[in-house]
Each structure stands twice: as C-alpha cells, then as structure tokens.
Design an enzyme around this catalytic site. Structure first.
Site, PDB file in Angstrom:
ATOM      1  N   ASN A   3       0.851  -1.121   0.191  1.00 18.32           N
ATOM      2  CA  ASN A   3      -0.092  -0.063   0.273  1.00 18.32           C
ATOM      3  C   ASN A   3       1.073   1.214   0.012  1.00 18.32           C
ATOM      4  O   ASN A   3       1.508   1.443   0.858  1.00 18.32           O
ATOM      5  CB  ASN A   3      -1.061  -0.108   1.141  1.00 18.32           C
ATOM      6  N   LYS A   5       0.240   4.152  -0.291  1.00 14.88           N
ATOM      7  CA  LYS A   5      -0.508   5.458   0.301  1.00 14.88           C
ATOM      8  C   LYS A   5      -0.103   6.603  -0.774  1.00 14.88           C
ATOM      9  O   LYS A   5       0.157   6.369  -2.117  1.00 14.88           O
ATOM     10  CB  LYS A   5       0.150   5.640   1.504  1.00 14.88           C
ATOM     11  N   HIS A  90      -9.660   1.903   4.426  1.00 17.22           N
ATOM     12  CA  HIS A  90      -8.357   2.175   5.374  1.00 17.22           C
ATOM     13  C   HIS A  90      -8.507   2.852   6.366  1.00 17.22           C
ATOM     14  O   HIS A  90      -9.454   4.066   6.206  1.00 17.22           O
ATOM     15  CB  HIS A  90      -7.283   2.606   4.242  1.00 17.22           C
ATOM     16  N   GLU A  92      -6.920   5.512   7.739  1.00 17.77           N
ATOM     17  CA  GLU A  92      -6.702   6.758   7.077  1.00 17.77           C
ATOM     18  C   GLU A  92      -7.830   7.409   6.469  1.00 17.77           C
ATOM     19  O   GLU A  92      -8.125   8.662   6.776  1.00 17.77           O
ATOM     20  CB  GLU A  92      -5.463   6.885   6.370  1.00 17.77           C
ATOM     21  N   GLU A 162      -5.847  -4.028  10.624  1.00 19.45           N
ATOM     22  CA  GLU A 162      -4.664  -2.988  10.688  1.00 19.45           C
ATOM     23  C   GLU A 162      -5.127  -2.178  12.138  1.00 19.45           C
ATOM     24  O   GLU A 162      -5.783  -1.284  11.967  1.00 19.45           O
ATOM     25  CB  GLU A 162      -4.753  -2.156   9.464  1.00 19.45           C
ATOM     26  N   GLY A 168       2.161   2.775  10.665  1.00 20.38           N
ATOM     27  CA  GLY A 168       3.250   3.776  10.498  1.00 20.38           C
ATOM     28  C   GLY A 168       3.962   4.238  11.840  1.00 20.38           C
ATOM     29  O   GLY A 168       4.664   5.035  11.828  1.00 20.38           O
ATOM     30  N   SER A 206       2.988  -1.778  10.297  1.00 16.51           N
ATOM     31  CA  SER A 206       4.497  -1.942  10.690  1.00 16.51           C
ATOM     32  C   SER A 206       5.051  -3.294  10.385  1.00 16.51           C
ATOM     33  O   SER A 206       6.002  -3.883  11.255  1.00 16.51           O
ATOM     34  CB  SER A 206       4.729  -1.516  12.115  1.00 16.51           C
TER      35      SER A 206
HETATM   36  P1  PGA Z   1       2.660   0.617   7.634  1.00 11.84           P
HETATM   37  O1  PGA Z   1       1.226   0.855   6.846  1.00 11.84           O
HETATM   38  O2  PGA Z   1       3.195  -0.885   6.994  1.00 11.84           O
HETATM   39  O3  PGA Z   1       3.411   1.803   7.159  1.00 11.84           O
HETATM   40  O4  PGA Z   1       2.602   0.369   9.172  1.00 11.84           O
HETATM   41  C1  PGA Z   1       0.394  -0.265   6.753  1.00 11.84           C
HETATM   42  C2  PGA Z   1      -1.052   0.248   6.070  1.00 11.84           C
HETATM   43  O5  PGA Z   1      -1.510   1.583   6.601  1.00 11.84           O
HETATM   44  O6  PGA Z   1      -1.600  -0.404   5.293  1.00 11.84           O
END
Ligand code: PGA
Length: 250
Positions: A3, A5, A90, A92, A162, A168, A206
């Site tokens: 992903n 982003k 997601h 976000e 998640e 992140g 992560s």
């Molecule tokens: P990350 O993000 O691996 O940077 O923690 C995962 C995601 O939001 O899909």
C-alpha cells in the site's frame, strides 16, 4: 500487498515496480504479490507489471459508479487499467475523510461489481484496545460489510486487520495479538457461510522484514498489507520471501 499510500512519482516508480516484478518472479507460485498505487499511477503499473507475477490495485474507490462527483475515481476506472484489487475502508480514510462503516460497505459492493477484489480494512484505535473493545469494534466494521453481501460475494473479498496504533508507528501488534483478532475475524466470516471461511486475512501495521515471518506463521494470518516497507524494493521483497517461507512450511 503493498500500500504505497500517497507516495511515488513517475520516475521513482519505474525502478521500484521493475525490481518488485523481477523479485516476485523468483518466488514460489503459491505466493501472491501485489501493489496498491495512487490512481494516477495505475497506467504505469499496468505497463510495467503486465505479464509479471505482480498484480496491482487502487487504494480506494468511489461509492458511486459515475456522475457529478468531482475528484472521485470509480472502481470501473481502476479496472480499466487492469487493476484487480482495491483497498476500501483504510483507517486513514475512515479518520481523515470521515468514511463511515456504511460507506465502506457500499464501496465494497462497487469494487465487487467492477470485478475488483476489495481489501476491506478493519482495526481499532489504541483507546479502543485499552478499553477492551477490539472485538466489538472490528466485528462491527466487518459485519456492516457482510450484511450487504451475499455469501457468494463475501467469499470474493479479502480482509485486512490493521490496528490503528500499529500503522506507520514502527510498533507492530505482536503475533499473538494479531492472531487472536484474526481468529475472531475468521469465526465471523465462517458464520457467513462455509465458502467465506477461506477469505484471505492480511495483517497490516508496521510489517517489516524482521517481523514478517513470525506474523505470517500464525494460523489465521495469510499475508500482509504493507505500507512503508512496500516503498523499498528490498524490504518489500524480503517480506514476500517471508511469506514464501511460511507458505512452504505450512
Ligand atoms: P505501515 O502501513 O506498514 O506503514 O504501518 C500499513 C498500512 O497502513 O496499510
């Protein structure tokens, strides 16, 4: 599944996509690799990944099929560029774009109608986890989606767990924490129908080369949704290799 982003540019994407395509070609056939890129780069992904082992997808789709919705991208538009997956819900988008569980469910339907496999994201915040309501939160997020789908449709989704506090932050859920939630999600899916029990369950938050194998060894963790580490070809491919190691072992 990577992903990306809102990262990337035409020039940098080329090397990353080519490296991932090359590395994926060396993995065992049972490992599936994909990248969800910003929509403007779907055409680039198509031209560089077509014919490779790597599939590509969008990070969101509109809840509408077409019309006066300035700025929106319809699921069918992503499919026009060969996308086969789309992330929906997601955290976000739920947090920064105020997407409700109901909207996520509608987007899931739109993705399925366009022939895309929706990757439905669920996850709790740190406050929710500390309050002991993880199952209640992720269960409600998943149920809202399942309620709108037939068992046949539900069998065509992917679910990604998640935890918001792990995204992140460099602080992954432990393999035990993730497995416990995955087992719970699996039971919810199984209740929807026998064919839904095998829906792939991805863990995201992560995931890095050094924790991927331990996570992927868990019984109900079928793969990962990889954010930051998917932007570095060597890290992403190392995570794919961890998936290969656990696929062969199990
Ligand atoms: P990350 O993000 O691996 O940077 O923690 C995962 C995601 O939001 O899909």
């Amino acid at each position: 599944m990577g992903n990306w982003k809102m990262h990337g540019c035409l020039a940098d994407n080329t090397g990353l996509l080519q490296a991932v395509a090359k590395g994926a070609g060396e993995l065992p056939a049972e490992v599936r690799v994909g990248v969800c890129v910003p929509s403007p780069y779907l055409a680039q992904a198509q031209s560089l990944l077509d014919g490779s082992r790597v599939v590509w997808g969008a990070q969101d789709v509109s809840a509408f099929t077409h019309g006066a919705y300035t700025g929106e991208v319809a699921a069918q538009m992503a499919a026009d560029f060969g996308a086969t997956f789309a992330i929906v819900g997601h955290s976000e988008r739920r947090a920064y774009h105020r997407e409700s569980a109901e909207l996520v469910a509608v987007k899931t339907q739109r993705a399925l109608e366009a022939g895309l496999t929706p990757i439905v994201c669920v996850g709790e915040t740190l406050e929710e986890r500390e309050a002991g309501s993880t199952q209640e939160v992720v269960g409600a997020q998943l149920d809202e989606v399942l309620a709108r789908l037939s068992a046949e449709e539900a069998a065509r989704i992917v679910v990604a767990y998640e935890p918001v506090w792990a995204i992140g932050t460099g602080r992954s859920a432990s393999s035990q924490q993730a497995q416990a939630v995955h087992a719970f999600l699996r039971s919810r899916l199984t209740a929807k129908g026998a064919g839904v029990a095998d829906v792939p369950l991805l863990y995201g938050g992560s995931v890095k080369p050094d924790n991927a194998e331990e996570l992927f060894r868990q019984q109900d963790i079928d793969g990962g949704l990889i954010g930051g580490a998917s932007l570095k070809d060597q890290d992403f491919l190392a995570i794919c290799k961890a998936a290969a190691a656990t696929a062969v072992a199990s």
